[in-house]
Every structure is written in structure tokens, then in C-alpha cells.
Scaffold this motif. Structure first.
Motif, mmCIF file in Angstrom:
data_model
loop_
_atom_site.group_PDB
_atom_site.id
_atom_site.type_symbol
_atom_site.label_atom_id
_atom_site.label_comp_id
_atom_site.label_asym_id
_atom_site.label_seq_id
_atom_site.Cartn_x
_atom_site.Cartn_y
_atom_site.Cartn_z
ATOM 1 N N LEU A 176 43.138 53.178 26.956
ATOM 2 C CA LEU A 176 44.115 53.571 25.933
ATOM 3 C C LEU A 176 44.726 54.943 26.210
ATOM 4 C CD1 LEU A 176 42.259 52.476 22.657
ATOM 5 C CD2 LEU A 176 44.132 51.288 23.830
ATOM 6 N N GLY A 177 45.984 55.081 25.842
ATOM 7 C CA GLY A 177 46.665 56.375 25.974
ATOM 8 C C GLY A 177 46.992 56.694 27.427
ATOM 9 N N SER A 178 47.397 57.936 27.672
ATOM 10 C CA SER A 178 47.751 58.344 29.034
ATOM 11 C C SER A 178 46.514 58.533 29.886
ATOM 12 C CB SER A 178 48.511 59.664 28.992
ATOM 13 O OG SER A 178 49.754 59.459 28.385
ATOM 14 N N PHE A 179 46.663 58.289 31.172
ATOM 15 C CA PHE A 179 45.512 58.475 32.065
ATOM 16 C C PHE A 179 45.964 59.021 33.416
ATOM 17 C CE2 PHE A 179 46.890 54.067 31.844
ATOM 18 C CZ PHE A 179 47.125 53.722 33.172
ATOM 19 N N SER A 180 45.003 59.576 34.166
ATOM 20 C CA SER A 180 45.292 60.250 35.428
ATOM 21 C C SER A 180 45.459 59.265 36.585
ATOM 22 C CB SER A 180 44.138 61.199 35.748
ATOM 23 O OG SER A 180 42.966 60.422 35.973
ATOM 24 N N LYS A 181 45.961 59.782 37.701
ATOM 25 C CA LYS A 181 46.083 58.986 38.925
ATOM 26 C C LYS A 181 44.710 58.512 39.392
ATOM 27 C CE LYS A 181 50.372 60.457 40.993
ATOM 28 N NZ LYS A 181 50.944 61.711 41.470
ATOM 29 N N GLU A 182 43.743 59.391 39.181
ATOM 30 C CA GLU A 182 42.362 59.085 39.575
ATOM 31 C C GLU A 182 41.877 57.821 38.844
ATOM 32 O OE1 GLU A 182 40.138 62.483 38.451
ATOM 33 O OE2 GLU A 182 38.255 61.676 39.278
ATOM 34 N N VAL A 183 42.156 57.767 37.538
ATOM 35 C CA VAL A 183 41.756 56.604 36.742
ATOM 36 C C VAL A 183 42.540 55.363 37.178
ATOM 37 C CG1 VAL A 183 41.768 55.625 34.403
ATOM 38 C CG2 VAL A 183 40.979 57.972 34.769
ATOM 39 N N LEU A 184 43.819 55.575 37.480
ATOM 40 C CA LEU A 184 44.660 54.475 37.975
ATOM 41 C C LEU A 184 44.031 53.857 39.229
ATOM 42 C CD1 LEU A 184 47.533 53.061 37.758
ATOM 43 C CD2 LEU A 184 48.312 54.761 39.401
ATOM 44 N N ASN A 185 43.626 54.731 40.156
ATOM 45 C CA ASN A 185 43.024 54.237 41.401
ATOM 46 C C ASN A 185 41.689 53.565 41.160
ATOM 47 O OD1 ASN A 185 45.097 55.088 43.047
ATOM 48 N ND2 ASN A 185 44.242 57.167 43.204
ATOM 49 N N MET A 186 40.969 54.083 40.179
ATOM 50 C CA MET A 186 39.630 53.566 39.913
ATOM 51 C C MET A 186 39.671 52.188 39.253
ATOM 52 S SD MET A 186 36.666 55.657 37.884
ATOM 53 C CE MET A 186 37.325 57.244 38.333
ATOM 54 N N LEU A 187 40.581 52.023 38.296
ATOM 55 C CA LEU A 187 40.553 50.801 37.477
ATOM 56 C C LEU A 187 41.709 49.841 37.725
ATOM 57 C CD1 LEU A 187 39.572 52.263 33.986
ATOM 58 C CD2 LEU A 187 38.051 51.255 35.694
ATOM 59 N N LEU A 188 42.811 50.365 38.217
ATOM 60 C CA LEU A 188 44.006 49.520 38.275
ATOM 61 C C LEU A 188 44.664 49.546 39.648
ATOM 62 C CD1 LEU A 188 45.495 50.552 34.821
ATOM 63 C CD2 LEU A 188 44.936 48.215 35.456
ATOM 64 N N SER A 189 43.856 49.675 40.692
ATOM 65 C CA SER A 189 44.451 49.858 42.017
ATOM 66 C C SER A 189 45.366 48.697 42.408
ATOM 67 C CB SER A 189 43.359 50.077 43.057
ATOM 68 O OG SER A 189 42.417 49.045 42.963
ATOM 69 N N ASP A 190 45.078 47.487 41.935
ATOM 70 C CA ASP A 190 45.927 46.335 42.293
ATOM 71 C C ASP A 190 47.258 46.328 41.559
ATOM 72 O OD1 ASP A 190 43.837 45.554 43.827
ATOM 73 O OD2 ASP A 190 43.115 43.998 42.452
ATOM 74 N N ASP A 191 47.317 47.076 40.470
ATOM 75 C CA ASP A 191 48.525 47.018 39.630
ATOM 76 C C ASP A 191 49.307 48.326 39.666
ATOM 77 O OD1 ASP A 191 47.837 44.403 38.178
ATOM 78 O OD2 ASP A 191 46.057 45.607 37.830
#
Ligand SMILES: Nc1ncnc2c1ncn2[C@@H]1O[C@H](COP(=O)(O)OP(=O)(O)O)[C@@H](O)[C@H]1O
Ligand SMILES: [Mg+2]
Length: 244
Positions: A176-191
Motif C-alpha cells: 500500500l502507498g508509495s514504495f521504493s525502488k528497492e521494494v519494487l525489485n524485491m516484490l514486483l520485479s516482473d512487473d
């Protein structure tokens, strides 16, 4: 009774004025809600918990920060706050789970054990106790599926620190809410290319194993109704003997 809960809305459709719920499958064990402070984790979690009660789940709840949001549970036997949060892990791991493992509790009815601000709690502990709690948590994450005891965790950052390898046992993640690039890579790397990292409160993504990631919105709801549903669903030790 179905095993899905329809608590969050499809964000894309909502932009076109269509209220379309996105299902979360209660058969998939464990759920984590991640987001910075104020992103709406507790608000979303309470809605999900109330919906789970509508699907006959029983609840055990811990709230480390002890904010007012859970004060309506203050008198409940299986509500744990502040320094009592350790007893939440003892109860879930060493009583609920053990009783089902040993066959003393033969029921397989769903019990959801929710802990708000879990990593804040772990951070505060001395190493010795932290190691004990981490071991209890990974036991529940690993064995919970077989015994229908699920953990729902809310915390700010999705770091693997306290989950270790057992994070792969969490099959639903709500970001939820805004998140960092680090979190993007960790959880949503395919998207990566389709995801918008700047989300406002109550908006974000549902990541469920085996399914496409979905952009979601947590709808506004009636807090009194939701909290009374949660209250109704609280696990009571006295009922344990007669449960199916
Ligand atoms: N989806 C939402 N719609 C409307 N208000 C919300 C929503 N999510 C959260 N809020 C409100 O925003 C504030 C912060 O939400 P909260 O759940 O406490 O955040 P967090 O637990 O992540 O710190 C609360 O006052 C809450 O009522
Ligand atoms: Mg909160």
C-alpha cells in the motif's frame, strides 16, 4: 461457502467508475500487508479480518504499537498488545499449532493470527528473545498451511530479515502507498515496467502467488460495523473443545 474474500477493488476499473472486487483466496496461506506509516495498513487489515470472519474464520490479534485502532478488543482473551505480544507467538505456535499437530484439536477450521507492526516488535527485542520469536514465526509460516492456521502480518518494510526463507510461504502480499525502488525489485520485479511506485493512501498492489499482480484500492467502509464483525470473530478458548 466460498473461500475467497472480496475486500479490495480493481483500481483500473474504478478509474472508469466500475466497482469490481478482486478476490483474495483464503485457501492460500498467509498474508502480509506492507506500506509506510499512514499508508492504510491497519485500515485495510481490519476490513480483510472482518471479511474473513464472514467466511467463518476465528481470529487471534496482536498489536505491538497498541494504537487506538484495536482498543475495541481490549478485553478479549486473545488480543495481545505491547509487552504481551510475545504471548501471541507462544499461543499460536505452542498451543494452537501444537494442539492440531498432536491431534488433540482435530478441527481444521480456519484460524487467522494477525499481528500489526510486527517488525517494530522484533526490532525492540533483545537478540535472545528475538531468535525465539523468529523460530516460532517460521514454524507457523511453514506448518500453518496443513493445519489451517494462517498468519497475517502488517509492517512497514518487506525485508526478509525476520522471515528468512519462510517468506516464500506467504502467498498473498498487499503493498500500500508509495514504495521504493528497492521494494519494487524485491516484490514486483516482473512487473517493473507497468507498476506505479507513487500510490496514495489505501491504494497499491495485490501480489498473489500464481496470479497476475493487480492494482487495487481499499474502499472506504463503516468502521463500527467492521470492528463489531472482528469482535464477533475473536477466538475463545472455551469454544475450542466444541469446534467441529
Ligand atoms: N482506504 C482508505 N480509505 C479512507 N481512509 C483510509 C484508508 N486507509 C486508511 N485510511 C485512513 O488513513 C489513516 C491512516 O491509516 P492507517 O491504516 O492507520 O495507516 P497505517 O496502519 O499504515 O499506519 C487512518 O486515519 C485511516 O482511517
Ligand atoms: Mg497501523
Amino acid at each position: 461457502m466460498t473461500s475467497v474474500i472480496n475486500a479490495v477493488l480493481d483500481a483500473e476499473l474504478l478509474r472508469r467508475g466500475i466497482y469490481f472486487p478482486i478476490s483474495i483466496d483464503l485457501k492460500k496461506p498467509h498474508l502480509a500487508v506492507f506500506g509506510s506509516s499512514g499508508s492504510g495498513k491497519t485500515y485495510a487489515s481490519q476490513l480483510l479480518l472482518a471479511k474473513a470472519v464472514l467466511n467463518s474464520a476465528k481470529l487471534v490479534v496482536a498489536d505491538f504499537k497498541g494504537d487506538l485502532e484495536f482498543s475495541f478488543l481490549a478485553k478479549q482473551e486473545h488480543f495481545y498488545r505491547f509487552e504481551r505480544v510475545g504471548l501471541f507467538f507462544d499461543f499460536v505456535s505452542d498451543t494452537l499449532l501444537k494442539n492440531r499437530q498432536s491431534g488433540q484439536d482435530k478441527s481444521k477450521s480456519l484460524i487467522i493470527c494477525f499481528i500489526d507492526e510486527m517488525s517494530a516488535y522484533f526490532t525492540m527485542l533483545e537478540k535472545k528473545e528475538r531468535d525465539i520469536r523468529i523460530r516460532q514465526l517460521s514454524r507457523i509460516l511453514m506448518l500453518g498451511r496443513s493445519f489451517n492456521i494462517h498468519v497475517w502480518i502488517s509492517q512497514q518494510r518487506p525485508d526478509a530479515e525476520y522471515f528468512g526463507k519462510s517468506r516464500e510461504n506467504i502467498h498473498n502480499i498487499l503493498l500500500l502507498g508509495s514504495f521504493s525502488k528497492e521494494v519494487l525489485n524485491m516484490l514486483l520485479s516482473d512487473d517493473k515496467d507497468v507498476v506505479n511506485r507513487r500510490q496514495s493512501r489505501g491504494k497499491g498492489y495485490l501480489i498473489s502467488s500464481g496470479e497476475a499482480t493487480k492494482e487495487i484500492v481499499v474502499p472506504i467502509y463503516n468502521i463500527a460495523k467492521v470492528q463489531s464483525k472482528i469482535l464477533e470473530g475473536m477466538y475463545k478458548s472455551s469454544e475450542a473443545v466444541d469446534s467441529e
